[in-house]
Design a protein around this motif. Structure first.
Motif, PDB file in Angstrom:
ATOM      1  N   GLU A   1       0.812  -1.217   0.000  1.00 23.93           N
ATOM      2  CA  GLU A   1       0.000   0.000   0.000  1.00 23.93           C
ATOM      3  C   GLU A   1       0.847   1.270   0.000  1.00 23.93           C
ATOM      4  N   THR A   2       1.907   1.264   0.773  1.00 26.05           N
ATOM      5  CA  THR A   2       2.701   2.489   0.869  1.00 26.05           C
ATOM      6  C   THR A   2       3.503   2.728  -0.410  1.00 26.05           C
ATOM      7  N   ALA A   3       4.010   1.671  -0.998  1.00 26.34           N
ATOM      8  CA  ALA A   3       4.856   1.861  -2.185  1.00 26.34           C
ATOM      9  C   ALA A   3       4.090   1.640  -3.479  1.00 26.34           C
TER      10      ALA A   3
ATOM     11  N   SER B   1      -4.225   6.475   1.718  1.00 28.92           N
ATOM     12  CA  SER B   1      -3.417   7.267   2.653  1.00 28.92           C
ATOM     13  C   SER B   1      -3.750   6.875   4.096  1.00 28.92           C
ATOM     14  N   ARG B   2      -5.027   6.514   4.298  1.00 32.04           N
ATOM     15  CA  ARG B   2      -5.435   6.058   5.638  1.00 32.04           C
ATOM     16  C   ARG B   2      -4.728   4.737   5.971  1.00 32.04           C
ATOM     17  N   HIS B   3      -4.626   3.873   4.967  1.00 35.10           N
ATOM     18  CA  HIS B   3      -4.017   2.560   5.199  1.00 35.10           C
ATOM     19  C   HIS B   3      -2.507   2.703   5.427  1.00 35.10           C
TER      20      HIS B   3
ATOM     21  N   PHE C   1      11.405   4.688  -6.106  1.00 37.89           N
ATOM     22  CA  PHE C   1      12.766   4.987  -5.666  1.00 37.89           C
ATOM     23  C   PHE C   1      12.803   6.262  -4.808  1.00 37.89           C
ATOM     24  N   ASP C   2      12.260   7.349  -5.365  1.00 42.38           N
ATOM     25  CA  ASP C   2      12.350   8.622  -4.621  1.00 42.38           C
ATOM     26  C   ASP C   2      11.333   8.681  -3.479  1.00 42.38           C
ATOM     27  N   ASP C   3      10.065   8.481  -3.825  1.00 47.63           N
ATOM     28  CA  ASP C   3       9.029   8.671  -2.808  1.00 47.63           C
ATOM     29  C   ASP C   3       9.046   7.599  -1.724  1.00 47.63           C
TER      30      ASP C   3
ATOM     31  N   TYR D   1      10.816   6.833   2.794  1.00 48.86           N
ATOM     32  CA  TYR D   1      10.118   5.983   3.766  1.00 48.86           C
ATOM     33  C   TYR D   1      11.025   4.881   4.304  1.00 48.86           C
ATOM     34  N   LEU D   2      11.630   4.144   3.371  1.00 44.50           N
ATOM     35  CA  LEU D   2      12.466   3.014   3.824  1.00 44.50           C
ATOM     36  C   LEU D   2      13.760   3.473   4.488  1.00 44.50           C
TER      37      LEU D   2
END
Lengths: 357, 552
Positions: B201-203, B236-238, B305-307, B312-313
């Motif tokens: 979900e995030t990526a 975004s909630r998840h 890669f960027d976001d 995040y990672l």
């Protein structure tokens, strides 16, 4: 250059095999024509007994597959036969939930604007503070149990019914919480919001109910939980308290708002109850496993009904608290018992019911 | 000065923070009966996660209803505006695949919330999990409805009309099943928090639900962006749920080893699966060849890669977590240097007779765009797509059985995408059985991560790969016509195939069972296992050398 008509990708622009195959044709609708609910629900959760060619491809460490009939004691010769009578999918779910939210918010805003809350009978406010507020935890517990239960059903139709049931219960638990928070400022300190939980955790009147709720929460069989909640706990405890007490006594104490909040839960329950009865009746009348299933449900009743009856009896003193009485506990209790018996008869479990059966 | 209505009607109330605090207090610690942990995890919790979004259900439902009204209104507008007169059939055909897959991962994510709520302590985040549960019901059914809408209004409904049956049977959708089942099986935290929320979900929803809808709009499809951008607004909630849970997991140092394992597994498998499917659909399902448009590689750089990786990672390292930078680099290399997406598209087109959608041959404009975005593309893939176009006419052999030099690939036991980057194929034994993998990371996933022990630590909750994972094995030795019949990928006249290697909406041009009879399907893995050790070694060495396609 091709004309608009020549390059059109509209339905019917060309005729060739299956140009007009415009229905999902991999399942048999229950009625003559498929409903929208069926189209967006049936077979979304696959099944090796239908189309899942390679079976489930990741398992738990003990070999249990993603979905397993071993997660309930009930058995079915066709899990896919069940359709939810309320035909709920996302759109009607949000529409209905939103309508309830708006109804409550408008009623509460209007009531507060008229100064209605400040005119509530002070003894009644205590009842709301201690007992109505305690009941929100029971409602929440049932919501949590159902949220867990929606993981395990063998079809999308079963899991969706349990899922929306969870959504309704959790909304109602929040409805009570925020309703009390909304009206508290108008009561100038007369309503202590912390008392609900205090009574839920420690008041002897509520302990058998809490034990019942925790027993349902501790069950690992999702259909046992679904059965226990809608066939036993709702009618014997929650509906008994909501409709058999709060909705009856509130108006006499100047409170026309709380019954509005409660009415949403009753309408929710009607839908969830009909879904549950429909599923359980299918199980009880299963041509292969019906007798087995009736035996299992009878065991569940033997387990939960005495707990619920005991819990209901412990709530009896609450009926004596209001200054004005309209509807005694025994009347409400008999209504609850009669409700359980009706549900059991609908399922096909006649003779297994409450005290008067 | 005018007095506003809201000023007149304003009432004292509680803040959102107060509301969420009261709601979190609905929970309690049971004392009469202990809730069983139905779903196992090897993770430990020392603190409960907080709710970062501070939302309550009474604001959630009206918001979602409003979003729905916009979505369904837009679908009506699409029809009133005659969208299907100008939509690109090449694009809509790929939606038969995409929309067959995606409702299952969505509804699996709803189930996943049951598991997560069951194992994560505390009640602060329960509302967040509840909203996600209902969101996923929304996504699943809104997508089924969109698919029905295409079926009712698009020129060729075949493939949409068998969608969920096709999902259960197709060699391509098996990859999507690996994705969705990953959310609901095995270790509860691995599945729900890491695989689903922290990675998928995030990526990867950014490429799934943001990049792909952009491409849909470029092809005259305004319905998909409307539905999927609305879906993405729930994500975004998840992501918030996932991050908050991750922070609670991170709080226990004992979890770090498992986190490292799971982020590695989840990132690589999401890359292998999502990039395969979405990369192909975006690059090969489009008719828009404007050169100022981002390629999938460029999109990946921005979103993944960027976001994700950099924002995040990488920051997770400050908590002492080991991040596998080399895997991110390796995934990037597979996309940019090793032609991963192009090989996947080649594989899907090779398998067209067992698809349930049509694949349009490429034309000169396509070739020019690919060459511009991926210099050297024509030299590697031009002959294949020239052949595909030529062989798409009835009377030719299906392209896999034509003499083109193409070698049907081995399937990766782990991600279930074939071993398309030939030089990277790995062969190994697990419990005495031979398996093929697309990469070292996928070998590691099966042999090391999905095991009862990880680096000396017992991991009894970790899942296992199971079932008949290799689709080809099911039909080993079958005649192609019989395979298609068994799959149910035949139109209701009993002879015309659902899949077609072209967009000719003319019965005379459409392939039938008679056109595909006499070709035997084989499982490369079954054949590999039956070889002598020497033959096997020779075969593997040959396979790793790759192949050269020549024009027919």
């Amino acid at each position: 250059m091709a004309t608009v008509e020549e390059r059109s990708a509209e339905a019917g622009a060309r005729k060739f095999p299956d140009w007009d195959s415009r229905r999902y044709r991999y399942y048999q609708p229950i009625g003559r024509k498929a409903t929208l609910y069926e189209d967006v629900t049936v077979d979304v959760q696959p099944d090796p007994d239908r189309y899942l060619l390679q079976g489930w491809i990741i398992s738990f460490a003990d070999g249990t597959p993603a979905y397993s009939p071993t997660r309930t004691r009930l058995k079915s010769s066709d899990w896919h036969a069940y359709r939810a009578p309320d035909e709920e999918w996302e759109r009607p779910h949000y529409q209905r939930q939103s309508a309830i939210v708006r109804m409550i918010q408008q009623a509460v805003a209007n009531g507060r604007a008229q100064g209605a809350v400040s005119r509530f009978d002070r003894d009644w406010v205590h009842i709301l503070q201690n007992h109505f507020s305690a009941s929100k935890h029971a409602e929440y517990g049932m919501g949590i149990a159902l949220m867990s239960g929606q993981r395990d059903g063998m079809t999308q139709m079963i899991n969706n019914s349990i899922l929306v049931n969870a959504s309704y219960k959790l909304r109602y638990a929040q409805d009570i919480t925020l309703y009390l928070a909304d009206i508290a400022p108008d009561l100038n300190g007369a309503l202590d919001e912390a008392q609900g939980k205090e009574h839920w955790m420690n008041d002897e009147l509520w302990q058998p109910t809490r034990a019942l709720v925790e027993t349902v929460l501790a069950a690992t069989d999702h259909l046992e939980q679904y059965f226990a909640i809608n066939i036993v706990v709702e009618p014997m405890i929650l509906e008994l308290f909501r409709s058999g007490f709060i909705a009856q006594a509130a108006a006499l104490h100047g409170d026309f708002l709380t019954p509005t909040v409660v009415s949403a839960a009753e309408a929710d329950y009607t839908r969830n109850m009909v879904n549950t009865v429909t599923l359980m009746r299918l199980m009880a009348k299963d041509p292969v496993h019906g007798t087995h299933n009736q035996g299992v449900m009878a065991e569940w009743l033997d387990h939960y009904l005495p707990l619920a009856q005991n819990a209901a009896q412990h709530l009896q003193p609450i009926w004596s608290l209001p200054r004005m009485k309209v509807h005694g506990f025994q009347d409400a209790y008999q209504t609850a018992v009669s409700r359980v018996n009706t549900l059991l008869a609908e399922i096909g479990l006649d003779g297994n019911g409450g005290e008067n059966s | 000065m005018a007095t506003s209505l809201s000023k007149i009607t304003a009432q004292r109330g509680i803040s959102l923070a107060e509301a969420t605090r009261r709601i979190a207090d609905l929970g309690w610690l049971p004392t009469y009966a202990q809730q069983a942990l139905k779903y196992p995890t090897d993770y430990k919790f020392v603190k409960a996660p907080r709710d970062p979004m501070k939302q309550v259900l009474r604001s959630y439902f009206p918001m979602q209803e409003e979003k729905d009204n916009r979505v369904y209104g837009a679908l009506d507008a699409g029809l009133r505006g005659n969208m299907f007169r100008s939509v690109e059939p090449r694009w809509i055909e790929w939606m038969k695949l995409f929309l067959a897959i995606i409702p299952f991962p969505e509804i699996s994510a709803a189930r996943s919330m049951a598991i997560e709520a069951n194992v994560v302590p505390g009640h602060d985040l329960r509302t967040g999990y509840t909203m996600q549960m209902v969101d996923e019901l929304r996504h699943s059914t809104i997508q089924m409805n969109l698919k029905k809408w295409y079926m009712e209004n698009y020129i060729d409904p075949s493939g949409f009309d068998i969608t969920e049956a096709a999902f259960g049977k197709c060699y391509a959708t098996t990859i999507g099943r690996q994705f969705g089942e990953g959310f609901i099986t095995g270790d509860a935290i691995t599945a729900t928090n890491i695989y689903l929320q922290v990675v998928a979900e995030t990526a990867f929803t950014n490429t799934l639900f943001v990049a792909m809808p952009s491409e849909a709009a470029r092809n005259g499809d305004y319905a998909l962006p409307t539905v999927f951008l609305s879906v993405q607004s729930d994500e975004s909630r998840h992501i918030g749920n996932g991050h908050s849970t991750l922070m609670a997991v991170l709080n226990e140092p004992d979890n770090h080893l498992l986190l490292e394992r799971d982020i590695r597994y989840a990132f690589w498998q999401n890359h292998a699966i999502v990039d395969a499917a979405i990369g192909t659909i975006i690059e090969y399902g489009t008719k828009d060849r404007r050169k100022d448009k981002e390629s999938y590689a460029e999109l990946w750089q921005r979103w993944i890669f960027d976001d994700y990786y950099r924002s995040y990672l990488l920051p997770l390292e400050k908590y002492g977590l080991k991040i596998h930078h080399d895997d991110v680099q390796a995934a990037w290399d597979r996309i940019i240097k090793k032609d991963y997406v192009h090989y996947v598209a080649q594989f899907f087109s090779a398998g067209w007779p067992v698809n349930f959608w049509r694949i349009d041959p490429l034309d000169e404009r396509d070739f020019e765009w690919f060459e511009y975005k991926y210099p050297g593309w024509y030299k590697k893939f031009g002959a294949w797509w020239e052949n595909y176009r030529k062989l798409s006419k009835r009377g030719n052999p299906p392209i896999v059985w034509a003499d083109t030099g193409y070698v049907y690939p081995h399937r990766c036991w782990s991600c279930l995408v074939p071993c398309l980057i030939r030089e990277d194929m790995v062969v190994d034994e697990v419990d005495g059985q031979l398996y093929t993998y697309c990469s070292e990371q996928c070998r590691w996933t099966h042999k090391v991560a999905f095991a009862s022990e990880y680096e000396g630590r017992p991991t009894p909750a970790m899942g296992r790969f199971s079932g008949r994972r290799q689709w080809e094995e099911v039909y080993h030795g079958w005649d192609l016509a019989d395979v298609i019949k068994d799959l149910g990928f035949v139109r209701t006249d009993g002879r015309t195939l659902v899949p077609q290697p072209h967009l000719e909406f003319d019965e005379r041009e459409m392939w039938t069972l008679d056109d595909v009879r006499g070709y035997e399907l084989r499982s490369p893995l079954v054949d590999l296992r039956q070889m002598t050790p020497e033959d096997r070694e020779r075969h593997i060495a040959e396979y790793r050398k790759g192949f050269t396609v020549h024009k027919v």
